[in-house]
Design an enzyme around this catalytic site. Structure first.
Site, short mmCIF file in Angstrom:
data_model
loop_
_atom_site.label_atom_id
_atom_site.label_comp_id
_atom_site.label_asym_id
_atom_site.label_seq_id
_atom_site.Cartn_x
_atom_site.Cartn_y
_atom_site.Cartn_z
N GLU A 1 0.68 -5.59 -3.68
CA GLU A 1 2.10 -5.56 -3.29
C GLU A 1 2.44 -6.66 -2.27
O GLU A 1 3.18 -6.43 -1.32
CB GLU A 1 2.46 -4.19 -2.71
CG GLU A 1 2.15 -3.03 -3.66
CD GLU A 1 2.53 -1.68 -3.10
OE1 GLU A 1 3.07 -0.86 -3.86
OE2 GLU A 1 2.30 -1.45 -1.90
N CYS B 1 7.63 6.52 -1.56
CA CYS B 1 8.14 5.91 -0.33
C CYS B 1 9.56 5.39 -0.49
O CYS B 1 10.36 5.44 0.46
CB CYS B 1 7.22 4.78 0.13
SG CYS B 1 6.88 3.53 -1.15
#
Length: 664
Positions: A332, A425
């Protein structure tokens, strides 16, 4: 070792009395970021009320649908179950069941939802929402250990292993989100229940972590920055200087090899020495938000310079057209400079939110309009694409292209909207930003009021109140009316002229200006005078659609252009195009772009209509390569292409999508 901060202002050593007041139906004057009384902030957040228009609609969906469904989703995913088990363990009650969820940071989703709910309660009373908040806060408080520690993964699964896995354990990350939720709840309601839990945890952390020679047990940092900026805000709320110092310690210790020296978790280079953003995008941006907070509170020029240097590096070489950040699915993270892929773009929704948070802090610190420019681009595009128009489905990643025949395997990294995620998240993160959005729109200083983002509503800073009426971003006219003003002295109304705007017109009283003679300075149009109530200013921003080309070093989009209009990036979706797929579409740049408002489409959007054609592509053979000039596509069927705002894609049916369009 942390650096000495001789420039830090004096601060009380104990908590100051509460500065929060119960809500009165209007937005709380204190939002997620409130610089302290001695802060070196060029600007301070002003109060804004969003009463109608584009962002009002999106916030209404958030308030009506997204936030209310949070407790049920947190229950089904196991987050609340884990807190309930930990609470029973603390009360010596037999706890039946095991930890649910795949990650040690499950608690953080609860805290982000609590923060969102708190900011929503600041908008006005809701008996159901208040009851949910009180119930979950009581559960959080019951799960806390007597010494202040709170993390259900380590209380239930890895008992006795506190702070032994700082790289992956996310204990301080979860603590940071707890602190931010507590500050939000205190500012929105004046109540202290969650603030007391957060302070107790912060005091515990302060007793455990510290530099060598401090007498504390651990010299360490969390693998996922978050606690740093939360500690600064906890200091701002309580006046407790230890929290600011602890935040400074954590920021300073990044980049010193405490987690193996990896860029992924911001441990390769100290913040003050860094020349480029790198590693996990969200972690990098949360850390830099904290550095900006520290620079604001302490006046440290090295931290300010680092923030300006790294923001410039990010925006010039590593930011997608949508404001999205993160080139790699693997880890990421940011890629190399100009590595900005399309179909494999990561652009995590949380990274867009972190970008807004960092840029807002830099805007407050420096007073510069360029940070608000990026906030606008990110809000309308990279951020807003992360939630469906109905507020019930989400995107974790936000690619700029989905190919014809794309095979989607689902999961968190799906290019299809999802009800919830294993790593959830992003959804509560979207909720908390939308619920607190009015705190990112305007600022004030000793000279007057600055309007960063244009909405229909009211902006207030001290004795100044200005009303705005606009249908932005669909139309470029913003009508401003001075409602309250000191009549004995001049002050300056500063209006941001967006970086994308080619031309504008200003009418103030009897005068009118075009772009050639209006006084624009570094993105700000400043109007200074002694105002009277009822005075009107009309700002007209040119919203002609435009074609945008990338820097030639961006290999992924060489030979392509993108369509933009105002702050909006546009894309093609397969469902709108005659003939189906998009891989063979070519845009005709010699034909003008046309604008058509479609109240019937996607909740009401302005589309851009363009001319194009479908290439006659060679038939498939056993080998996808051929000599240059051999079998090149011939001119094909002309087509009319309909482009929609990127934020609205993936709300109808699955299919191809693309932002960057070939021109040959």
């Amino acid at each position: 070792m942390p650096r000495t901060r001789s420039t830090q202002p004096a601060a009380p050593s104990r908590a100051t009395p509460s500065r929060a007041t119960p809500p009165s139906g209007a937005p709380s004057p204190a939002g997620p970021v409130r610089p302290g009384p001695g802060a070196r902030a060029a600007l301070r957040p002003a109060v804004a009320e969003v009463e109608d228009g584009f962002w009002h609609t999106r916030r209404e969906v958030n308030a009506r649908t997204s936030i209310p469904q949070g407790p049920g989703l947190l229950e089904s995913a196991g987050n609340l179950h884990n807190l309930r088990l930990a609470a029973r363990a603390e009360s010596d009650t037999a706890a039946e069941g095991t930890f649910q969820g795949a990650y040690p940071f499950m608690d953080s989703d609860v805290y982000k939802w609590l923060e969102a709910a708190a900011w929503q309660l600041a908008q006005g009373p809701s008996a159901r929402l208040a009851a949910d908040v009180e119930r979950i806060i009581a559960l959080v408080a019951a799960a806390q250990r007597p010494d202040g520690y709170l993390n259900t993964w380590f209380q239930l699964v890895r008992s006795g292993e506190r702070y032994q896995d700082l790289r992956w354990g996310h204990e301080l990350y979860c603590a940071g989100h707890l602190m931010q939720a507590a500050v939000a709840h205190h500012r929105a309601t004046g109540r202290r229940e969650l603030l007391d839990v957060a302070r107790k945890f912060a005091d515990h952390i302060d007793s455990v972590f510290g530099p060598p020679g401090s007498g504390r047990r651990i010299d360490g940092i969390d693998g996922h920055p978050e606690v740093e900026t939360a500690l600064v805000e906890l200091y701002r709320e309580t006046g407790e200087r230890r929290y600011l110092d602890l935040a400074g310690y954590f920021v300073d210790r990044h980049g010193h090899g405490l987690l193996g020296g990896e860029a992924y978790c911001q441990d390769r280079v100290p913040v003050r020495e860094a020349t480029d953003v790198e590693g996990h995008a969200v972690r990098q941006l949360y850390l830099l938000a904290a550095a900006a907070d520290l620079a604001t509170e302490t006046g440290e020029e090295e931290l300010r310079a680092a923030g300006e240097r790294l923001w410039r590096a990010m925006t010039t070489t590593k930011t997608h057209l949508t404001g999205g950040l993160g080139a790699h699915h693997d880890q990421e993270d940011f890629g190399d400079p100009y590595e900005l892929p399309n179909e494999r773009a990561y652009c995590e929704t949380c990274a867009a939110i972190a970008s807004v948070q960092w840029s807002w802090r830099m805007a407050l610190l420096t007073g510069e309009a360029r940070y608000a420019d990026l906030i606008e681009r990110t809000l309308f595009n990279g951020f807003l694409a992360g939630v469906s128009l109905d507020g019930e489905r989400w995107l974790y990643v936000n690619p700029l292209q989905v190919r014809d025949g794309h095979t989607d395997h689902g999961g968190d990294q799906s290019a299809r909207r999802t009800r919830w995620f294993r790593c959830a998240c992003c959804p509560p993160n979207v909720m908390r930003l939308l619920a607190s959005l009015e705190h990112y729109l305007a600022t004030g200083d000793d000279d007057g009021l600055q309007i960063h983002q244009y909405v229909t509503g009211r902006y207030t800073s001290g004795p100044i109140a200005v009303r705005a009426d606009t249908d932005y971003p669909w139309h470029g006219t913003i009508v401003l009316t001075v409602e309250e003003t000191p009549t004995d002295r001049p002050w300056t109304l500063s209006l941001r002229v967006p970086q994308w705007c080619r031309a504008f017109r200003l009418r103030a009283g009897e005068s009118a200006h075009d772009q050639t003679d209006a006084p624009v300075e570094a993105g700000w149009l400043r109007l200074e005078r002694t105002w009277t109530p009822g005075e009107r200013i009309v700002l007209e921003l040119d919203l002609e659609p435009r074609l945008t080309a990338a820097d030639p070093r961006v290999d992924a989009v060489r030979g392509c252009v993108a369509i933009e209009r105002g702050p909006l990036v546009y894309c093609l979706e397969q469902v709108d195009q005659p003939g189906g797929g998009l891989d063979d579409v070519v845009l005709d740049t010699t034909r003008p772009l046309a604008v058509k408002h479609r109240p019937d489409l996607l909740g009401g959007v302005t589309t851009v209509v363009a001319a194009g054609r479908r290439r006659d592509l060679p038939g498939a053979g056993w080998w996808p390569y051929r000599p240059a000039g051999d079998g090149s596509p011939a001119a094909g069927e002309p087509v009319e292409l309909t482009a929609i705002p990127y934020y609205a894609w993936a709300n109808r049916q699955d299919g191809a999508m693309r932002v960057w369009l070939p021109v040959s």
